[in-house]
Design an enzyme around this catalytic site. Structure first.
Site, mmCIF file in Angstrom:
data_model
loop_
_atom_site.group_PDB
_atom_site.id
_atom_site.type_symbol
_atom_site.label_atom_id
_atom_site.label_comp_id
_atom_site.label_asym_id
_atom_site.label_seq_id
_atom_site.Cartn_x
_atom_site.Cartn_y
_atom_site.Cartn_z
ATOM 1 N N HIS A 128 0.843 -1.183 0.000
ATOM 2 C CA HIS A 128 0.000 0.000 0.000
ATOM 3 C C HIS A 128 0.883 1.240 0.000
ATOM 4 C CE1 HIS A 128 -3.878 -1.990 1.796
ATOM 5 N NE2 HIS A 128 -3.401 -2.634 0.732
ATOM 6 N N GLU A 155 1.091 3.764 1.986
ATOM 7 C CA GLU A 155 1.688 4.094 3.283
ATOM 8 C C GLU A 155 2.877 3.194 3.606
ATOM 9 O OE1 GLU A 155 -2.859 4.293 4.063
ATOM 10 O OE2 GLU A 155 -1.504 3.430 2.573
ATOM 11 N N CYS A 215 -5.819 1.678 6.207
ATOM 12 C CA CYS A 215 -6.431 0.439 6.664
ATOM 13 C C CYS A 215 -5.741 0.007 7.960
ATOM 14 C CB CYS A 215 -6.287 -0.647 5.598
ATOM 15 S SG CYS A 215 -4.570 -1.189 5.351
ATOM 16 N N CYS A 225 -1.854 -0.608 7.609
ATOM 17 C CA CYS A 225 -1.052 0.614 7.516
ATOM 18 C C CYS A 225 -1.085 1.405 8.821
ATOM 19 C CB CYS A 225 -1.556 1.467 6.360
ATOM 20 S SG CYS A 225 -1.341 0.675 4.749
#
Length: 218
Positions: free
Chosen positions: A110, A112, A140, A143
């Site tokens: 992701h 992040e 999420c 992260c």
């Protein structure tokens, strides 16, 4: 905090009852390809939150969020969900990233996480003391947990995610009192723009899939 929205009452309750919705951004949820994406069709800014920030800080947050939006465009260019993240320390970039899970065959890739990895290498430490992470979509749980472990000081994000958001929408890992680190949160920065990126992306993808189905039938 008082929430106002012209959307469905159920959506209003989902937002107003979230543990922490610091910028008062109001968004709707849509199911796309089995995943829930927050789309900032409506956004209001909570003046009480902004009053707690200096005009300089507000401008700084907006400037770095614009950079995160640019990074989200890099994700879209490779047909990834358009989410971008940048980590800043002393007003300098120490890490940045964008969604690459599909291209890297990596569920953890992701925006992040990519930014956290780069930032750790930059400062040669996995702990990012006093750093701020800017991301276009609410993190999420994966992260959010990584940010807590990294000791990120502040989190600033754009659109909220009413199904998987872990910074106040579904649950709040980043400010959980029982964890050994809590992160300052500001949400809703350019929520309309960041939400529109997601909305347009999935609209285009649905259109492409529909066209492909018609082509195969023909």
């Amino acid at each position: 905090m008082t929430e106002r929205t012209t959307k469905m009452i159920a959506e209003e309750m989902a937002v107003s009852h979230s543990p922490k919705n610091q910028a008062g951004s109001l968004v709707s949820k849509t199911e796309t390809d089995g995943a829930s994406t927050a789309m900032a069709e409506d956004c209001v800014v909570d003046s009480d939150i902004n009053l707690a920030l200096s005009p300089e800080q507000i401008k700084t947050d907006e400037r770095w969020m614009q950079h995160a939006i640019m990074l989200a465009g890099k994700a879209e260019a490779i047909d990834e969900v358009p989410v971008g993240a940048v980590i800043v320390l002393d007003d300098k970039i120490i890490g940045e990233g964008w969604n690459q899970s599909i291209n890297l065959h990596d569920a953890t890739a992701h925006a992040e996480i990519m930014a956290l990895r780069e930032a750790g290498k930059t400062v040669e430490n996995y702990r990012l003391i006093d750093a701020t992470l800017y991301v276009t979509l609410e993190p999420c749980s994966m992260c959010a947990g990584a940010m807590v472990h990294s000791r990120v000081k502040r989190l600033v994000f754009g659109a909220v995610d009413l199904k998987t958001g872990a910074a106040g929408s579904v649950f709040n890992l980043v400010e959980h009192a029982q964890l050994n680190h809590q992160i300052e949160v500001r949400s809703g920065v350019f929520a309309r723009e960041t939400g529109a990126l997601l909305s347009q992306f999935f609209k285009r993808r649905r259109k492409e899939k529909k066209a492909l189905k018609l082509l195969l039938k023909g």
